[in-house]
Design an enzyme around this catalytic site. Structure first.
Site, mmCIF file in Angstrom:
data_model
loop_
_atom_site.group_PDB
_atom_site.id
_atom_site.type_symbol
_atom_site.label_atom_id
_atom_site.label_comp_id
_atom_site.label_asym_id
_atom_site.label_seq_id
_atom_site.Cartn_x
_atom_site.Cartn_y
_atom_site.Cartn_z
ATOM 1 N N GLY A 16 0.920 -1.073 -0.231
ATOM 2 C CA GLY A 16 0.729 -0.082 -0.265
ATOM 3 C C GLY A 16 1.075 1.395 0.032
ATOM 4 O O GLY A 16 2.260 1.571 0.392
ATOM 5 N N ARG A 17 0.075 2.975 -0.047
ATOM 6 C CA ARG A 17 1.077 3.383 -0.449
ATOM 7 C C ARG A 17 -0.137 4.692 0.579
ATOM 8 O O ARG A 17 -1.378 4.115 0.516
ATOM 9 C CB ARG A 17 1.269 4.198 -1.626
ATOM 10 C CG ARG A 17 2.000 3.252 -2.588
ATOM 11 C CD ARG A 17 1.533 4.642 -4.643
ATOM 12 N NE ARG A 17 2.756 2.976 -4.955
ATOM 13 C CZ ARG A 17 3.816 2.870 -5.322
ATOM 14 N NH1 ARG A 17 4.666 3.679 -4.694
ATOM 15 N NH2 ARG A 17 3.894 2.508 -6.413
ATOM 16 N N GLY A 18 1.490 5.721 1.354
ATOM 17 C CA GLY A 18 0.423 7.065 1.564
ATOM 18 C C GLY A 18 1.002 8.041 1.663
ATOM 19 O O GLY A 18 1.765 7.801 1.157
ATOM 20 N N SER A 19 0.728 9.242 2.233
ATOM 21 C CA SER A 19 1.703 10.286 1.743
ATOM 22 C C SER A 19 2.719 9.999 2.891
ATOM 23 O O SER A 19 3.820 10.409 2.967
ATOM 24 C CB SER A 19 0.372 11.641 2.746
ATOM 25 O OG SER A 19 0.291 11.562 4.086
ATOM 26 N N ALA A 20 3.125 9.387 3.961
ATOM 27 C CA ALA A 20 3.658 9.449 4.778
ATOM 28 C C ALA A 20 5.000 8.159 3.995
ATOM 29 O O ALA A 20 6.321 8.224 3.989
ATOM 30 C CB ALA A 20 4.324 8.357 6.174
ATOM 31 N N ASP A 130 -2.926 10.689 15.167
ATOM 32 C CA ASP A 130 -3.497 10.218 13.520
ATOM 33 C C ASP A 130 -4.680 9.132 13.429
ATOM 34 O O ASP A 130 -4.674 7.896 12.846
ATOM 35 C CB ASP A 130 -2.155 10.127 12.607
ATOM 36 C CG ASP A 130 -2.993 10.233 11.162
ATOM 37 O OD1 ASP A 130 -4.490 10.951 10.926
ATOM 38 O OD2 ASP A 130 -2.795 9.477 10.203
#
Length: 404
Positions: A16-20, A130
């Site tokens: 997966g990908r995230g902003s961090a 968060d």
């Protein structure tokens, strides 16, 4: 293609990908792991790298069955990575995308697990900052919910990185005190968890919708709307945890205990019967100093709330993990809400202010006017009969009913 992470780990596949950063499926000395490789700009920040190294021992020591454990931290050249326990399952956002809302019993069970995790973290001196569905993993083997990404928000959220006072979070889940510029304490996690629980029950967050600036204002200025059909005890608990004042909210351990007490009473209850939010476009917002976009903004994304900032690439973000936000000033918070708040309502009832609602109001006013007209006519006829007339001729003599 395999990628070496330090000397002990190998990353094989992107999960997966995230902003961090990007999460990889990897292998280490003790078997399969998840490796969170942070963004290049984060790994190039030597001050940030130093903070990660300083926090390593505390992060690794946070051991709880409902926390995704951090096994190691790798600093190797341009790579900065967190090595975590591998949880086989999906995150809560994926399940919400598929099912929209959960039955009360299942929603409360997830929230109770996360409250347990927060209680352990708060006892160790950690505030997550968060809490949201993207950071909650559902273990398919045990059915348990686990909280991930501890430490990332704290380490990234620093004035030196943002060039001024910033907060790291996601607008839908940010506590009012964060919006007002106060330092984050444990109560911000309780507020975020209650927002997640509300979303699990309703299918949408209590203050989300429209422009991110409007979302922030609603956290500070608007009362949470009750959910039709929610059990009273659950609503009272949810309402208390969404209190504007941090001191009014329960502690994580109390939340976990009370949620588990409610579970037997919620068994077998179906999902709440609530209409989906209307999809008609909201009126264009007035300038607030937040805007830097020409395209419509999504309900949840890494949206910069300060001019000149750049949002994460939507193609490389899976409902991005963090948003960097400037704390709005008092005048900005005093403005009216912009965008469309997604207030819950029973099936068939229109949203206040919508075209359906305005049409219904017009029909209601016409009906009231008709009723008033009929009532007035009835009163007029009754008065005429009381005077004894049948054609308005007052010259007819009245019948004398007196006794001679």
């Amino acid at each position: 293609m395999a990628r070496k992470i330090g000397s002990r780990y190998t990353a094989y596949q992107i999960l997966g990908r995230g902003s961090a950063g990007t999460v990889w499926l990897g292998e280490g000395p003790d078997g399969a792991v998840a490796i969170k490789l942070l963004r290049d700009d984060l790994s190039a920040d030597q001050e940030l790298v130093g903070r990660f190294v300083q926090e390593r021992a505390a992060l690794v020591s946070l051991d709880h069955p409902h926390v995704v454990g951090i096994r190691d931290l790798v600093v190797d050249g341009n790579d900065l990575a967190l090595v975590m326990d591998l949880v086989r399952g999906v995150n809560l956002r994926s399940r919400l995308d598929r099912e929209r809302r959960l039955p009360p019993g299942e929603a409360v069970a997830v929230a109770a697990d996360i409250a347990d995790a927060l209680a352990a973290a708060h006892a160790a001196g950690y505030v997550h900052r968060d809490v949201k569905p993207e950071n909650i993993l559902l273990d398919e083997s045990t059915g348990a919910a686990l909280l991930s990404d501890f430490g990332v928000a704290k380490l990234i959220d620093e004035p030196s990185r943002a060039g001024g006072r910033r907060v790291v979070g996601t607008p839908d889940y940010v506590a009012p005190e964060i919006v007002e510029g106060l330092p984050p304490r444990a109560a911000v996690d309780i507020y975020a968890l209650a927002t997640v629980l509300y979303e699990l029950l309703a299918g949408f967050t209590p203050f989300g919708g429209g422009h991110p600036g409007a979302v922030l204002r609603r956290h500070v200025t608007e009362a949470v709307a009750p959910l039709p059909g929610i059990p009273d005890d659950l609503w009272r608990l949810l309402h208390q945890c969404l209190a504007k004042g941090p001191a009014s909210r329960l502690r994580a351990g109390e939340v976990a205990s009370r949620l588990r007490e409610l579970l037997p009473h919620l068994a077998g209850l179906p999902v709440l019967d609530i209409d989906e939010p209307d999809t008609e476009p909201a009126p264009a917002p007035a300038p607030t100093g937040y805007e830097d976009h020409q395209e419509p903004l999504p309900a949840r994304s890494a949206v910069p709330l300060v001019q000149g900032a750049t949002a994460a690439d939507p193609e490389s973000a899976n409902r991005d993990t963090h948003t960097s936000m400037r704390v709005p000033g008092p005048q900005e918070l005093a403005g009216g809400a912009l965008g469309t708040a997604r207030a819950p309502r029973a099936p068939g009832l229109p949203r206040a202010g919508s075209a359906r609602h305005r049409a219904a109001e017009r029909r209601r006013r016409l009906k009231l006017a008709a009723v008033a007209t009929v009532a007035a006519a009835t009163l007029g006829v009754g008065g005429w009969l009381a005077l004894g007339g049948d054609d308005g001729d007052s010259s007819k003599p009245a019948v004398d009913q007196s006794t001679p």
